[in-house]
Design a protein around this motif. Structure first.
Motif, short mmCIF file in Angstrom:
data_model
loop_
_atom_site.label_atom_id
_atom_site.label_comp_id
_atom_site.label_asym_id
_atom_site.label_seq_id
_atom_site.Cartn_x
_atom_site.Cartn_y
_atom_site.Cartn_z
N UNK A 1 46.35 0.92 8.08
CA UNK A 1 48.01 1.04 8.73
C UNK A 1 47.84 0.49 10.19
N UNK A 2 48.83 -0.22 10.70
CA UNK A 2 48.90 -0.91 12.00
C UNK A 2 49.85 -0.63 12.60
N UNK A 3 50.06 0.80 14.07
CA UNK A 3 50.86 0.75 14.31
C UNK A 3 51.50 1.16 16.12
N UNK A 4 51.45 1.58 16.46
CA UNK A 4 51.49 2.19 17.78
C UNK A 4 52.36 3.73 17.48
N UNK A 5 53.47 3.22 16.68
CA UNK A 5 54.12 4.70 15.79
C UNK A 5 53.96 5.57 15.30
N UNK B 1 40.95 4.56 4.53
CA UNK B 1 42.03 4.51 5.04
C UNK B 1 41.80 3.68 6.47
N UNK B 2 42.33 3.83 7.92
CA UNK B 2 42.62 3.38 8.48
C UNK B 2 44.18 3.21 9.58
N UNK B 3 43.98 3.85 10.44
CA UNK B 3 45.20 3.97 11.77
C UNK B 3 44.76 3.41 12.47
N UNK B 4 45.15 2.24 13.05
CA UNK B 4 45.08 1.67 14.31
C UNK B 4 46.18 1.24 14.97
N UNK B 5 45.51 1.50 16.93
CA UNK B 5 46.97 0.63 17.78
C UNK B 5 47.33 -1.11 17.23
N UNK B 6 48.72 -1.07 17.95
CA UNK B 6 48.97 -2.24 17.89
C UNK B 6 47.89 -3.12 19.36
N UNK B 7 46.65 -3.00 18.83
CA UNK B 7 44.98 -3.82 19.76
C UNK B 7 44.60 -4.76 19.08
N UNK B 8 44.95 -5.68 19.64
CA UNK B 8 44.40 -6.96 18.83
C UNK B 8 42.48 -7.00 18.77
N UNK B 9 41.90 -6.30 19.70
CA UNK B 9 40.46 -6.07 18.99
C UNK B 9 40.24 -5.05 18.21
N UNK C 1 42.52 -4.42 15.68
CA UNK C 1 42.99 -4.56 14.12
C UNK C 1 41.68 -5.27 13.83
N UNK C 2 41.06 -6.46 14.75
CA UNK C 2 40.03 -6.43 13.84
C UNK C 2 39.01 -6.13 14.07
N UNK C 3 38.14 -4.99 14.68
CA UNK C 3 37.11 -4.73 14.96
C UNK C 3 37.39 -3.97 12.93
N UNK C 4 38.46 -3.27 12.26
CA UNK C 4 38.77 -2.52 12.36
C UNK C 4 38.67 -3.16 10.76
N UNK C 5 39.46 -4.20 10.56
CA UNK C 5 40.05 -4.95 9.05
C UNK C 5 38.42 -5.82 9.41
N UNK C 6 36.98 -6.06 9.92
CA UNK C 6 35.94 -6.51 8.98
C UNK C 6 35.12 -5.38 8.67
N UNK C 7 35.24 -3.95 9.53
CA UNK C 7 34.57 -3.00 8.21
C UNK C 7 35.50 -2.21 7.20
N UNK C 8 36.49 -2.97 7.14
CA UNK C 8 37.18 -2.60 5.49
C UNK C 8 37.11 -4.33 4.38
N UNK C 9 37.41 -5.24 5.32
CA UNK C 9 36.97 -6.51 4.51
C UNK C 9 35.90 -6.73 3.79
N UNK D 1 49.73 -10.84 12.53
CA UNK D 1 49.08 -12.06 11.80
C UNK D 1 47.93 -12.72 12.43
N UNK D 2 48.27 -12.81 13.95
CA UNK D 2 46.81 -13.04 14.91
C UNK D 2 45.64 -13.14 14.87
N UNK D 3 45.42 -11.54 14.39
CA UNK D 3 45.32 -11.01 14.90
C UNK D 3 43.88 -11.07 13.39
#
Lengths: 246, 246
Positions: free
Chosen positions: A11-15, A43-51, A53-61, A82-84
């Protein structure tokens, strides 16, 4: 069909982290995956920060069969999913001609098809679109990662679209029984049953019943219906014994 | 008071990952922490498996000022949070005399103070109890980790008890405005404002308004009230310009 298919949610989002928006997507996706025979493992929730998002995505994928992401695919500067994801996969990202064509039809007033809206057409190279006539900004699937909107109604529509493309495993079966007992009274015998039925997962969930008394739901899960039935029979026998004693 | 105090949440429980139980704790804790000046940076949900709990706990506790865990402190075999946390910290775990004494008063019928209930008195060495007269199984704080119940009402009571023991930072201030515009129409100017106000965080959240029209909430956040006001003034000026054009 492979035996076990697993998934993670990102889940990606500061809000969500600020508490301003209360997430409704985790519970929906969790239940959805259980129903189609995919085991949600993390499940992981991370803020709107590229680094992040990428770290969590790589760990999970790298760990699970699929990763489902929600959030961050809109038209504003804080939408960087999308860019991340392109960066995580090491692929380029550009305006997808099919999405741009659809936007051109839809946004015909002067200035409407601006840079912000075109941002929603940016799709990592090699990704498959997840779209329909009612979805403005498409989701996409790249590798084992499924990228979806954060708005629950749109995310839910995207789940329906992408599901036929996923492999699913042997479904985890589940049965539950109301114990009519306090959790602390059944913990001992329940542990013995859990030990005697190793191919099942037995969960115990306390709740306050309609008489305001502490009560417990017991849930037995297994991929094997016979093993599930055997464990559930043992649970029910244990509960019947308790009630005789009362 | 240090400038920035951070936190992670670790939700422990198969029932959340299966979708059987819909988590209500993440949103509550997120909002609570924002209100007391603690920045929630990450959330993880893991199953009732020791190795997963320890891995996630270690990742979070070494990175953030505090970690808040929920779930897994009841009397049954699937409640393994306290043991996992003792293992992560490399400390022993035993029945806590104060909790045992309280249980002895409370459970006086024969057989009531059984092994399952005594399990709830197992507290890692050196932990401080989080308890009150209305809480049966206590939570605890060990190092920078706060261990709480999964049942929302009990978790909420525990947050109130532990909060005075936490350091808090300079509170993140937040102001929001309804754009009365589609997100895609304001993405460009909003990005320019975000770039011009680097010490603020500007979020854009689309929603469908009461006329079923696409609308957007804009949120400006900053620890510095003057910087927040300056960015919000720029946002409002931008929105007023848009409405003149209409």
């Amino acid at each position: 069909m492979s035996d076990i298919v697993t998934a993670g949610i990102l889940v990606i989002g500061d809000e969500i982290l600020s508490g301003r928006t209360k997430d409704k997507n985790i519970g929906f996706i969790a239940e959805y995956l259980t129903n189609i025979g995919i085991d949600l493992k993390e499940v992981r929730v991370v803020p709107d920060e590229e680094v992040e998002i990428i770290a969590a995505l790589d760990a999970l994928r790298h760990r699970y069969t699929y990763v489902f992401t929600t959030g961050g695919i809109g038209p504003t500067h804080d939408d960087i999913t999308a860019d991340s994801i392109a960066k995580a996969f090491g692929v380029g990202i550009d305006h997808h001609p099919e999405v741009v064509a659809r936007f051109k039809e839809r946004f015909q007033n002067p200035g409407e098809l601006n840079e912000a809206r075109l941002r929603m057409a940016r799709i990592p190279d090699g990704a498959e679109l997840i779209q329909s006539a009612t979805i403005l900004a498409p989701g996409f699937k790249i590798g084992n990662v499924i990228v979806m909107a954060g708005v629950p109604s749109i995310m839910q529509a995207m789940m329906d679209i992408v599901t036929p493309k996923l492999k699913s495993g042997v479904r985890m079966l589940s049965e539950s029984v109301r114990a009519n007992a306090r959790e602390g009274d059944i913990g001992g015998p329940l542990r013995a049953i859990a030990n005697a039925h190793p191919d099942t997962i037995i969960g115990s969930y306390p709740f306050q019943d309609e008489d305001k008394k502490p009560n417990t739901n017991l849930v037995v899960r297994s991929r094997d219906p016979e093993k599930l039935n055997a464990a559930m029979a043992a649970v029910k026998e244990m509960l019947a014994g308790l009630n005789l004693v009362r």
